[in-house]
Design a protein around this motif. Structure first.
Motif, PDB file in Angstrom:
ATOM      1  N   THR A 109      70.221  65.663 -63.987  1.00 51.27           N
ATOM      2  CA  THR A 109      69.209  64.757 -64.510  1.00 51.27           C
ATOM      3  C   THR A 109      69.421  64.491 -65.988  1.00 51.27           C
ATOM      4  O   THR A 109      69.301  63.358 -66.461  1.00 51.27           O
ATOM      5  CB  THR A 109      67.818  65.384 -64.322  1.00 51.27           C
ATOM      6  N   LEU A 110      69.736  65.561 -66.718  1.00 48.13           N
ATOM      7  CA  LEU A 110      69.951  65.427 -68.154  1.00 48.13           C
ATOM      8  C   LEU A 110      71.063  64.436 -68.430  1.00 48.13           C
ATOM      9  O   LEU A 110      71.046  63.729 -69.433  1.00 48.13           O
ATOM     10  CB  LEU A 110      70.336  66.778 -68.745  1.00 48.13           C
TER      11      LEU A 110
ATOM     12  N   LEU B   2      69.593  60.517 -66.719  1.00 51.12           N
ATOM     13  CA  LEU B   2      68.409  59.868 -67.275  1.00 51.12           C
ATOM     14  C   LEU B   2      68.330  60.137 -68.768  1.00 51.12           C
ATOM     15  O   LEU B   2      68.691  61.210 -69.239  1.00 51.12           O
ATOM     16  CB  LEU B   2      67.150  60.384 -66.586  1.00 51.12           C
ATOM     17  N   ASN B   3      67.828  59.162 -69.501  1.00 45.95           N
ATOM     18  CA  ASN B   3      67.757  59.299 -70.946  1.00 45.95           C
ATOM     19  C   ASN B   3      66.296  59.429 -71.372  1.00 45.95           C
ATOM     20  O   ASN B   3      65.461  58.588 -71.041  1.00 45.95           O
ATOM     21  CB  ASN B   3      68.405  58.081 -71.592  1.00 45.95           C
ATOM     22  N   GLN B   4      66.029  60.485 -72.107  1.00 46.04           N
ATOM     23  CA  GLN B   4      64.648  60.758 -72.511  1.00 46.04           C
ATOM     24  C   GLN B   4      64.050  59.640 -73.347  1.00 46.04           C
ATOM     25  O   GLN B   4      62.873  59.333 -73.236  1.00 46.04           O
ATOM     26  CB  GLN B   4      64.584  62.080 -73.278  1.00 46.04           C
TER      27      GLN B   4
ATOM     28  N   THR C  13      63.893  56.143 -70.843  1.00 52.47           N
ATOM     29  CA  THR C  13      62.956  56.198 -69.722  1.00 52.47           C
ATOM     30  C   THR C  13      62.212  57.537 -69.729  1.00 52.47           C
ATOM     31  O   THR C  13      62.482  58.402 -68.901  1.00 52.47           O
ATOM     32  CB  THR C  13      63.715  56.045 -68.391  1.00 52.47           C
TER      33      THR C  13
ATOM     34  N   TYR D 123      62.331  60.501 -66.899  1.00 50.94           N
ATOM     35  CA  TYR D 123      63.014  61.723 -67.332  1.00 50.94           C
ATOM     36  C   TYR D 123      62.116  62.922 -67.143  1.00 50.94           C
ATOM     37  O   TYR D 123      62.511  63.933 -66.550  1.00 50.94           O
ATOM     38  CB  TYR D 123      63.420  61.586 -68.795  1.00 50.94           C
ATOM     39  N   SER D 124      60.877  62.826 -67.635  1.00 52.49           N
ATOM     40  CA  SER D 124      60.017  64.008 -67.574  1.00 52.49           C
ATOM     41  C   SER D 124      59.653  64.332 -66.136  1.00 52.49           C
ATOM     42  O   SER D 124      59.559  65.503 -65.771  1.00 52.49           O
ATOM     43  CB  SER D 124      58.775  63.823 -68.434  1.00 52.49           C
TER      44      SER D 124
ATOM     45  N   PHE E 240      63.264  65.521 -64.359  1.00 52.16           N
ATOM     46  CA  PHE E 240      63.730  66.766 -64.939  1.00 52.16           C
ATOM     47  C   PHE E 240      62.704  67.878 -64.747  1.00 52.16           C
ATOM     48  O   PHE E 240      63.055  69.015 -64.399  1.00 52.16           O
ATOM     49  CB  PHE E 240      64.051  66.598 -66.421  1.00 52.16           C
TER      50      PHE E 240
END
Lengths: 518, 518
Positions: free
Chosen positions: B167-168, B171-173, B176, B180-181, B184
């Motif tokens: 996921t890290l 997806l980009n914190q 998105t 992400y939250s 992750f």
């Protein structure tokens, strides 16, 4: 097929809980907790002259080892440690030596380079010969079993090499820069010597020594020294070049830091792979990286690498002393002592005596020779300093009990420095060394402090130098430095970066130092 | 006696060259070199949408693995890797998860906490049941050997857990934050679920499921979740308290950094020792450390820790993908495939299908339930987001080939995000989300960006908030946050430090950022 599935399952998930060997989890827990305790206790005891993290770690390690022996008395195999010597040479030693190279005062180091080489190469050889001959002489009379010629030579090789890690603990680069660079430098260089010695022990016919063998030996040393140094320097330069060319910093500090860490480690591992001296390689890699690479990265990377390297080295050192402390009570290791305590004491005393004599046999003559070539009184090694070098170099054998045993010498080196070079006279010198011609009692101390102080003053205040300092510039080592500077500025720095030679990219070198994330 | 001496000798010195197992030196050299190559190539390819360090690492790893297989074809045991799964769970995973916790957007994470728990606990359970039942249904008909009930359940447990490391990567914190939250967070929480599942598989009689077993299971999950979280939080708070109380920074940045690294690692290892979920523990330890401890240390320590943690995590991630790439060609692992390629393909397809169904069976219903409790339109999970969550969560099995295999899904997640949430409409939303009531097409996107953007704006510009944003403050999750803030300011921060609550010591928090050594 069911078995096939089972193994895939093991691989994928079930093993997740089982595989991480319980024993290693336990020992990691114990050691990480103990390292934390050492840091906190070492911090609390910092005011105390006799204590530091290493000695705290050694004592805590001894206590832990004792408790573990008590707790596991029933079991025969009482090792809590699954760590091996691999652990030491692959993980613990590289960060310590690299950081030493990274933080070393380069001017001080290279000014004393010839003396360091004399001590590290010729001195270790003298020591090796004396200890080997002494061992033959004394141990043949004692009834300690049949030792072959190779065994005596191995004893000589082992006990003639000083330990650079201990030096870092006992001598302070800022307080006694000359002593530090001499004793630590010797420790680094004699790693190459001992690699050559061990190779020689394995490959040469050392019973019938003739000119060919000696020549081979000398050639081997120079090959090993040169190639190890070159490997370290080249890896360092490569990292500088890559980072300078690719402008990593514009994108990511983490990439820069990762690349520096990895390439430093790579230099060490490559040296080990090629049977060179990893210590020499990683030490010179550290020097080159601090001279070039470090100036090519962003401000954040500079702060991060400086502290990250120091922290890694710090953790490794504390761990090492803790490990040695825990290991010291290993029963099997002491079995041969308990068999015949009197004989073991005899052997230990003889070895100690031989090491003392072997060391004295080169420190004083070589210092005398080295002093002959120094024109300035300030650069000469005084007799008191020679005594400290002789004594501080007794520390050896980082991996084994020898360290626990010899840390005693370390403990006694600090008071020796205080006794021979009392701190209040240092303060006197500090104020006098630049402004006046050193008079006889202070002349012992001024070279110790004058150089470091001089360069700091130079940088910070730009005071016009007195004539006697200008005179110093005419000494040979100074002029080597002068030509190196010229070469460095004309060729090396434009190529590999370095202080003041990094092209200015707007916004790049100075990042916002406070991160913006909440 | 001679033997005794010999072993001492081995211990002291001769072993120095022999002991460091040649194979591990070779593999370390290969991997360090390859990681460096990945960093440089990843940097050069950064502009390319499809490539990053992980995929570069995977490809390089595959090539290396291929070359090594070719080179060592003659030998039966063609592992260049002496690394085990211990390596993964003891060394590689902790820095990655800790850094994720350290750098996570805490507000975003805790606002979606209930949804994350729903996905991570209930969702994983639903997925587990569906995959297990499906496996029983389909595999019984295929002739793939005698599988027991436990085997089917193990398949369910393995394939129901998503992988947080992937996921890290995908997806980009910042781009998105909501996705992400959620994804992750689910990955972190379902580590606890899978630990409970595996415990249950080993200890419970799962063939005859009744209310007691279910109750036991639920109680077990809550115990595990609570204790893991508490352990992480307490370790983090302890580090904050020690550093705040002892004023480490006045003496040494290195001690502070060492203590933070060691205590973070200790939290993970303690959790492993106590059979808790190390991932949950170290994740919450990271959150607490970034909230308290990080604000108690010197400026240099802050920069160092931020980048050192990110760097360690970065190196660990690159290494992981490289390792998986190299490992993917392991012949033994594929032996059961070559025995009957058709059957293996069948098994793989069925598993993939089951995972897809199992995941769909909880993402959409649970998102619906979660949306029921969200009063604001902005906080709801749109259908498009649900599709991405469903798809992104397919990545699983970090250690094994599964990762290499599933990275394919990762590769396809990025384009999916671009397709469903095109970047230009994001820009539109970015400018619109705060200033106007979201209209229908943008309402899909604004919750994704509005929150992160909102808080940044809040901090940076202090614009008076529009009424519709003020309205948001009245939602329940906001008020929980409000009370937490009050509690934090009144009790926690005065005790453990944190932003704005560190007593001012002259010269202490802001050190000279440019080191003075040459």
């Amino acid at each position: 097929m069911a078995l096939g599935w089972g193994s895939v399952m093991m691989k994928l998930g079930l093993s997740r809980l089982e595989a991480s060997d319980h024993a290693s989890v336990v020992s990691i827990n114990i050691f990480v907790t103990l390292i934390c305790a050492c840091i906190v206790i070492g911090h609390l005891l910092e005011e105390n002259r006799w204590m530091n993290e290493s000695i705290t770690a050694l004592i805590i390690g001894l206590c832990t080892g004792f408790i573990i022996r008590l707790a596991t008395r029933g079991k025969n195999n009482s090792h809590i440690m699954v760590f091996s010597e691999d652990l030491f040479f692959i993980y613990v030693l590289p960060p310590i030596i690299f950081n030493a190279g990274f933080q070393v005062k380069k001017k001080q180091f290279f000014r004393n380079f010839i003396t360091i080489m004399l001590f590290g190469a010729v001195g270790t050889l003298i020591s090796f010969i004396i200890i080997s001959l002494g061992a033959v002489e004394f141990f043949k009379k004692m009834d300690i079993g049949a030792l072959e010629v190779g065994d005596y030579l191995a004893i000589g090789a082992i006990f003639s090499a000083t330990d650079s890690v201990c030096t870092l603990q006992v001598l302070n680069q800022d307080e006694t820069p000359l002593l530090y660079s001499l004793v630590f430098g010797e420790g680094v260089v004699n790693d190459a010597t001992s690699v050559v010695l061990f190779n020689a022990l394995q490959n040469f016919d050392l019973v019938h020594v003739d000119a060919t063998v000696l020549l081979k030996f000398v050639a081997n040393f120079f090959y090993l020294f040169t190639s190890s140094t070159l490997l370290g320097a080249l890896t360092g330069l490569l990292s500088a070049y890559i980072i300078k060319k690719l402008y990593f910093g514009r994108h990511s500090t983490d990439r820069e830091v990762a690349l520096m860490i990895l390439m430093a480690y790579l230099s060490y591992m490559l040296a080990e792979l090629l049977n060179l001296s990893g210590i020499l390689t990683v030490f010179f890699c550290g020097i080159v990286m601090s001279h070039y690479t470090w100036h090519n990265v962003t401000e954040s990377s500079r702060i991060t690498t400086k502290h990250a390297f120091a922290t890694l080295s710090f953790i490794a050192e504390v761990f090492l002393f803790l490990y040695v402390g825990t290991d010291a009570l290993d029963i099997e290791k002491w079995k041969f002592v308990s068999d015949s305590p009197g004989k073991s004491l005899g052997v230990s005393s003889i070895l100690l005596g031989l090491v003392l004599v072997g060391r004295a046999a080169f420190v004083f003559p070589l210092s005398f020779i080295s002093n002959l070539f120094k024109k300035s009184q300030n650069d000469k090694i005084t007799f008191k300093q020679q005594v400290i070098i002789w004594w501080a170099g007794l520390m050896r054998g980082a991996v084994s009990i020898a360290l626990a045993y010899n840390q005693v010498f370390g403990l006694m080196t600090k008071p020796l420095i205080y006794f021979l070079l009392p701190p209040n006279s240092k303060h006197l010198t500090r104020s006098l060394s630049v402004s006046s011609e050193p008079s006889s009692p202070k002349s012992f101390l001024s070279p110790l402090l004058g150089n470091g102080q001089g360069s700091e003053l130079e940088a910070a205040q730009c005071i016009p130098r007195p004539t006697n300092l200008r005179m110093l510039l005419t000494t040979p080592s100074r002029s080597v430095h002068h030509y190196w500077r010229k070469f460095d500025d004309a060729f090396m720095r434009p190529m590999f970066g370095g202080r003041g030679f990094v092209p200015f990219v707007p916004g790049s070198p100075v990042e916002r130092s406070v991160p913006e994330w909440e």
